[in-house]
Design a protein around this motif. Structure first.
Motif, mmCIF file in Angstrom:
data_model
loop_
_atom_site.group_PDB
_atom_site.id
_atom_site.type_symbol
_atom_site.label_atom_id
_atom_site.label_comp_id
_atom_site.label_asym_id
_atom_site.label_seq_id
_atom_site.Cartn_x
_atom_site.Cartn_y
_atom_site.Cartn_z
ATOM 1 N N GLN A 1 -4.249 -40.557 22.168
ATOM 2 C CA GLN A 1 -4.714 -40.492 20.585
ATOM 3 C C GLN A 1 -6.528 -40.398 20.123
ATOM 4 O O GLN A 1 -6.877 -39.697 18.955
ATOM 5 N N PHE A 2 -7.042 -41.506 20.744
ATOM 6 C CA PHE A 2 -8.737 -41.491 20.630
ATOM 7 C C PHE A 2 -9.482 -41.088 21.549
ATOM 8 O O PHE A 2 -10.549 -41.460 21.577
ATOM 9 N N GLY A 3 -8.721 -39.901 22.415
ATOM 10 C CA GLY A 3 -9.889 -39.322 24.067
ATOM 11 C C GLY A 3 -10.188 -40.692 24.722
ATOM 12 O O GLY A 3 -11.761 -40.302 25.463
ATOM 13 N N ILE A 4 -9.481 -41.649 25.262
ATOM 14 C CA ILE A 4 -10.253 -42.402 26.188
ATOM 15 C C ILE A 4 -9.343 -41.511 27.553
ATOM 16 O O ILE A 4 -8.146 -41.794 27.911
ATOM 17 N N ASP A 5 -10.786 -41.258 28.526
ATOM 18 C CA ASP A 5 -9.254 -40.351 29.761
ATOM 19 C C ASP A 5 -8.999 -41.975 30.693
ATOM 20 O O ASP A 5 -10.542 -42.163 31.263
#
Length: 203
Positions: free
Chosen positions: A168-172
């Protein structure tokens, strides 16, 4: 019968998974967190004045709140050591990890859910989360395949739900291969797969 008030994808999903794994008789009631309404239209604040999920009705007059409390209650009520050892240091290791997930990781995501948070705050929050992920990544390398050894327990289900929030928060998670593999491994556990299917959530 236990009744879980839950919102799919929220932290209450960990409680849902624990119930599914416990073998206890339970049902679920969906909560619209923004409106604070149940699917019946009733005011959720009459169930949990805090307005958060999960809430766990344990009998006609008693409702438990706070995810860690609900997880421990379910594990203990199941009467099995599968979710949480009944005694000894191993029990406290599971509780130690469950507490870390709730206080450091779960709460650490808080600013990212706040639409009023500045980009600077969100970037700083992600940097702090990354440091905590570094710690869990290293710990998994020494314990594995789950946080406290060979079996998934309440701490693992809770961590799994938190790791889902990275999408959801673009943390890869490519930076944390052990965490990425842990997420895949937990998603494949039978109680997890059943809850994901019932709630329409992807792995």
């Amino acid at each position: 019968m236990l009744i879980l008030y839950t919102t799919p994808g929220a932290c209450s999903t960990a409680t849902h998974i624990a119930l599914e794994a416990s073998g206890l008789d339970y049902s679920t009631v969906l909560v619209d967190l923004r409106a604070k309404r149940l699917e019946s239209g009733l005011d959720y604040l009459t169930v949990n004045p805090k307005g958060a999920v999960p809430a766990l009705r344990v009998d006609e007059d008693e409702v438990l709140t706070e995810n860690m409390t609900c997880l421990v209650y379910i594990a203990d009520k199941s009467g099995s050591a599968a979710l949480l050892p009944l005694s000894g240091l191993e029990r406290y290791r599971v509780l130690e990890w469950t507490n870390y997930v709730t206080t450091e990781l779960h709460k650490g995501f808080g600013p990212l859910f706040n639409p009023a948070a500045s980009d600077e705050l969100k970037d700083a929050t992600k940097a702090l989360i990354a440091k905590k992920f570094d710690y869990v990544e290293a710990a998994l390398g020494g314990a594995g395949p789950f946080l406290t050894g060979a079996h998934a327990r309440i701490c693992d289900y809770y961590l799994y739900v938190i790791l889902r929030w990275t999408d959801q928060f673009g943390i890869d998670l490519v930076r944390w291969p052990a965490l990425a593999e842990f997420r895949r491994r937990v998603a494949a556990e039978e109680p997890v797969a059943r809850v994901l299917e019932r709630t329409g959530l992807g792995a």
